[in-house]
Enzyme design. Structure first.
Site, short mmCIF file in Angstrom:
data_model
loop_
_atom_site.label_atom_id
_atom_site.label_comp_id
_atom_site.label_asym_id
_atom_site.label_seq_id
_atom_site.Cartn_x
_atom_site.Cartn_y
_atom_site.Cartn_z
N TYR A 1 -2.31 -0.05 10.49
CA TYR A 1 -2.23 -0.52 9.10
C TYR A 1 -0.90 -0.13 8.48
CZ TYR A 1 -3.59 -1.13 4.19
OH TYR A 1 -3.64 -1.51 2.88
N SER B 1 0.85 -1.18 0.00
CA SER B 1 0.00 0.00 0.00
C SER B 1 0.89 1.23 0.00
CB SER B 1 -0.89 0.01 1.26
OG SER B 1 -1.51 1.26 1.44
#
Length: 248
Positions: A142, A129
């Protein structure tokens, strides 16, 4: 001989799109996820093999690897986010879950399938990501997990130098899938929809599948170390344009 691609998190979203794209490219696809009914649906579309598996279970992953005759491409896509709390208020259980799936899941599959990937010159693709590169408020857990997944891949590439195995990182920015934000906000439809509100054409799962196909399809001596991809409307983690960009 038919090439084999193993894709994790393949029951929906990016994983399902990657499986469909690689099947279109002629790969025999092995689709891994926890939800059997959804997985069977994607496998039916791709002609692939569905394997219900929890990637955080190292023993089960090793048993799965023993059923494979070969593996040319491994796409470590299983992952996701839980919550958007500040670090001070974050749930340790949510942090542990994100680390287990995003990092240890990638580790388990990579360790188990590396002997097969080494046999014929394979490719490991880790779907990380942009959160693996830049932090943002409310994304501590995250981002920490994705930073660790990125470090895993970069270290692996160094350790495999001199062997015919490529290690690729594809780092997506804002991708509008049916479940990512919904899972992050524990089923809160309103909060999930607000993430993408008024953003002109966020990325789709198929866009990331296109990137994976590109990286995997290059000549075997060409390694895409890192491919960061965002929608045009998102210049950075903290800067997203909300409003029209394109004329219909």
């Amino acid at each position: 001989m038919t090439r084999t691609a193993v894709v994790t998190g393949a029951s929906s979203g990016i994983g399902a799109a990657v499986a469909r794209r690689l099947a279109k490219e002629g790969y025999a696809t092995v689709l891994v996820a926890r939800r059997g009914e959804l997985l069977d649906r994607v496998a039916g579309e791709t002609g692939g093999r569905a394997v219900v598996l929890d990637v955080t279970d190292a023993e089960a992953v090793r048993a799965f690897a023993d059923t494979l005759a070969g593996c040319d491409v491994l796409v470590n896509n299983a992952g996701g986010a839980l919550g958007a709390d500040a670090v001070a208020a974050g749930s340790p259980a949510h942090w542990q879950h994100m680390y287990s799936v995003n990092v240890l899941g990638t580790l388990h599959l990579t360790q188990a399938l590396l002997p097969l990937l080494r046999q014929g010159g394979g490719t490991v693709v880790n779907i990380t990501s942009t959160a693996a590169h830049v932090t943002y408020e409310g994304g501590g857990g995250y981002s920490a997990a994705k930073h660790a997944q990125r470090a895993l891949g970069e270290t692996l590439r160094l350790e495999l130098c001199g062997e015919p195995v490529r290690v690729v990182e594809v780092a997506p920015g804002m991708v509008h899938t049916e479940e990512f934000a919904l899972n992050r906000f524990h089923g809160d439809q309103e909060r999930a929809a607000a993430v993408y509100a008024d953003v002109d054409r966020p990325l789709r799962a198929e866009d990331i599948a296109e990137c994976v196909s590109f990286a995997v399809g290059l000549p075997p001596h060409v390694n895409v170390d890192q491919l960061v991809v965002r929608p045009l409307a998102q210049a950075a983690q903290h800067k997203t344009h909300r409003g029209p960009l394109f004329q219909n």
